[in-house]
Write a protein that holds these residues in place. Structure first.
Motif, PDB file in Angstrom:
ATOM      1  N   PHE A  68       5.187  -4.947 -10.352  1.00 46.94           N
ATOM      2  CA  PHE A  68       6.036  -5.287  -9.209  1.00 46.94           C
ATOM      3  C   PHE A  68       5.346  -6.223  -8.223  1.00 46.94           C
ATOM      4  O   PHE A  68       4.173  -6.052  -7.894  1.00 46.94           O
TER       5      PHE A  68
ATOM      6  N   LYS B 185       6.844   2.906  -0.238  1.00 48.48           N
ATOM      7  CA  LYS B 185       7.182   3.212  -1.632  1.00 48.48           C
ATOM      8  C   LYS B 185       6.372   2.368  -2.608  1.00 48.48           C
ATOM      9  O   LYS B 185       5.932   2.868  -3.648  1.00 48.48           O
ATOM     10  N   TYR B 186       6.170   1.104  -2.270  1.00 43.37           N
ATOM     11  CA  TYR B 186       5.518   0.176  -3.191  1.00 43.37           C
ATOM     12  C   TYR B 186       4.077  -0.127  -2.773  1.00 43.37           C
ATOM     13  O   TYR B 186       3.547  -1.183  -3.083  1.00 43.37           O
ATOM     14  N   LYS B 187       3.454   0.810  -2.097  1.00 45.70           N
ATOM     15  CA  LYS B 187       2.133   0.556  -1.508  1.00 45.70           C
ATOM     16  C   LYS B 187       1.061   0.229  -2.535  1.00 45.70           C
ATOM     17  O   LYS B 187       0.047  -0.394  -2.204  1.00 45.70           O
TER      18      LYS B 187
ATOM     19  N   ILE C  79       7.333   4.946  -8.825  1.00 46.03           N
ATOM     20  CA  ILE C  79       6.649   3.747  -9.322  1.00 46.03           C
ATOM     21  C   ILE C  79       5.481   4.189 -10.201  1.00 46.03           C
ATOM     22  O   ILE C  79       4.418   4.579  -9.723  1.00 46.03           O
TER      23      ILE C  79
ATOM     24  N   GLU D 192      11.183  -0.122 -14.391  1.00 42.81           N
ATOM     25  CA  GLU D 192      10.450   1.080 -14.793  1.00 42.81           C
ATOM     26  C   GLU D 192      10.887   1.544 -16.175  1.00 42.81           C
ATOM     27  O   GLU D 192      10.061   1.956 -16.990  1.00 42.81           O
TER      28      GLU D 192
ATOM     29  N   VAL E   7       6.474  -7.283  -4.391  1.00 39.66           N
ATOM     30  CA  VAL E   7       7.436  -6.910  -3.360  1.00 39.66           C
ATOM     31  C   VAL E   7       7.276  -7.847  -2.170  1.00 39.66           C
ATOM     32  O   VAL E   7       6.166  -8.039  -1.662  1.00 39.66           O
TER      33      VAL E   7
ATOM     34  N   MET F  43       2.077  -7.035  -2.827  1.00 38.62           N
ATOM     35  CA  MET F  43       3.056  -7.104  -1.760  1.00 38.62           C
ATOM     36  C   MET F  43       2.794  -8.279  -0.838  1.00 38.62           C
ATOM     37  O   MET F  43       1.648  -8.617  -0.548  1.00 38.62           O
TER      38      MET F  43
ATOM     39  N   PRO G 202       2.794   0.144 -11.121  1.00 35.54           N
ATOM     40  CA  PRO G 202       2.779  -0.720  -9.929  1.00 35.54           C
ATOM     41  C   PRO G 202       2.417  -2.167 -10.211  1.00 35.54           C
ATOM     42  O   PRO G 202       2.832  -3.062  -9.463  1.00 35.54           O
TER      43      PRO G 202
ATOM     44  N   CYS H 264       1.658  -1.622  -5.170  1.00 34.58           N
ATOM     45  CA  CYS H 264       2.088  -2.851  -5.841  1.00 34.58           C
ATOM     46  C   CYS H 264       1.583  -4.081  -5.086  1.00 34.58           C
ATOM     47  O   CYS H 264       1.189  -4.002  -3.924  1.00 34.58           O
TER      48      CYS H 264
ATOM     49  N   THR I  75      14.259  -2.068  -9.648  1.00 33.44           N
ATOM     50  CA  THR I  75      13.188  -1.086  -9.791  1.00 33.44           C
ATOM     51  C   THR I  75      13.498  -0.128 -10.929  1.00 33.44           C
ATOM     52  O   THR I  75      12.640   0.169 -11.768  1.00 33.44           O
TER      53      THR I  75
ATOM     54  N   ALA J 178       9.879   0.211   2.284  1.00 31.67           N
ATOM     55  CA  ALA J 178       9.441  -0.509   1.087  1.00 31.67           C
ATOM     56  C   ALA J 178       7.918  -0.573   1.021  1.00 31.67           C
ATOM     57  O   ALA J 178       7.321  -0.415  -0.046  1.00 31.67           O
TER      58      ALA J 178
END
Length: 209
Positions: free
Chosen positions: A140, A159-161, A134, A82, A142, A165, A137, A163, A78, A156
């Motif tokens: 990524f 944090k990566y909502k 992030i 970034e 995930v 997934m 996004p 992205c 990550t 996770a």
């Protein structure tokens, strides 16, 4: 000339000989032989590990880099993605390892290398310095499994909502069935088997820190 590079970053106390790393290495060797695959044995301190990864990236300054990070490797991936504005796939990524590793301060032995090392409070502070938000996004993908017995997958997800997934029910921290996800990873990276135009939608990786 192909300029695509994949850097697989293994997790805490793991190795390039881990099952996921071996599966990924074989998959890309077989299906995308023109893509260079890197998976180093990480140094034991966060600062040394990140510097090691940055050195690998700097060694090919005109290449397009893609990152695959597992667990703690996902945390490092990550940070790098970034900084580089590069694509990364994260597998059951650690979100706040500086908190989790508070419980395991002290001596450890890597089961793959038999190397003994220590985790210190200074190491945890160093880990905090690599925590990033992030900002990109779309870079990524995930992958988490709800049965992860080491990490709370919901961290996770939060944090990566924003992205892309994949949340699979069950499984465990090793990510059961990882080999079945390798086609999805290649698709996310938009790798082309001819490798003639795979730099068109990706920025050249340049790193300074």
């Amino acid at each position: 000339m192909n300029n695509s590079q994949i850097l697989f970053i293994h997790g805490f106390n793991s190795s390039p000989k881990s099952l996921k790393a071996e599966k990924a290495r074989e998959y890309f060797r077989q299906h995308f032989p023109d893509v260079e695959f890197h998976c180093p044995q990480l140094k034991n301190t966060p600062n040394d590990a990140v510097e090691q990864l940055q050195t690998i990236v700097r060694s090919r300054p005109m290449s397009t880099w893609y990152f695959i990070g597992s667990s703690l490797g996902g945390y490092f991936a990550t940070y790098l993605a970034e900084k580089l504005q590069a694509k990364a796939v994260l597998i059951n990524p650690a979100v706040r390892p500086f908190e989790l590793l508070q419980e395991v301060l002290g001596e450890h032995t890597n089961p793959y290398t038999a190397e003994t090392y220590h985790i210190t409070s200074a190491d945890l502070q160093s880990l905090r310095e690599f925590c990033v938000g992030i900002e990109s996004p779309l870079n990524f993908l995930v992958m988490v499994q709800t049965g992860d017995e080491v990490l709370d997958y919901r961290q996770a997800v939060e944090k990566y909502k924003q992205c892309q997934m994949i949340v699979q029910q069950g499984g465990d921290h090793s990510f059961v069935g990882f080999a079945n996800m390798l086609n999805d990873i290649a698709d996310f990276f938009q790798l082309q088997k001819t490798h003639l135009n795979n730099n068109s939608n990706n920025s050249t990786a340049r790193l300074s820190r």
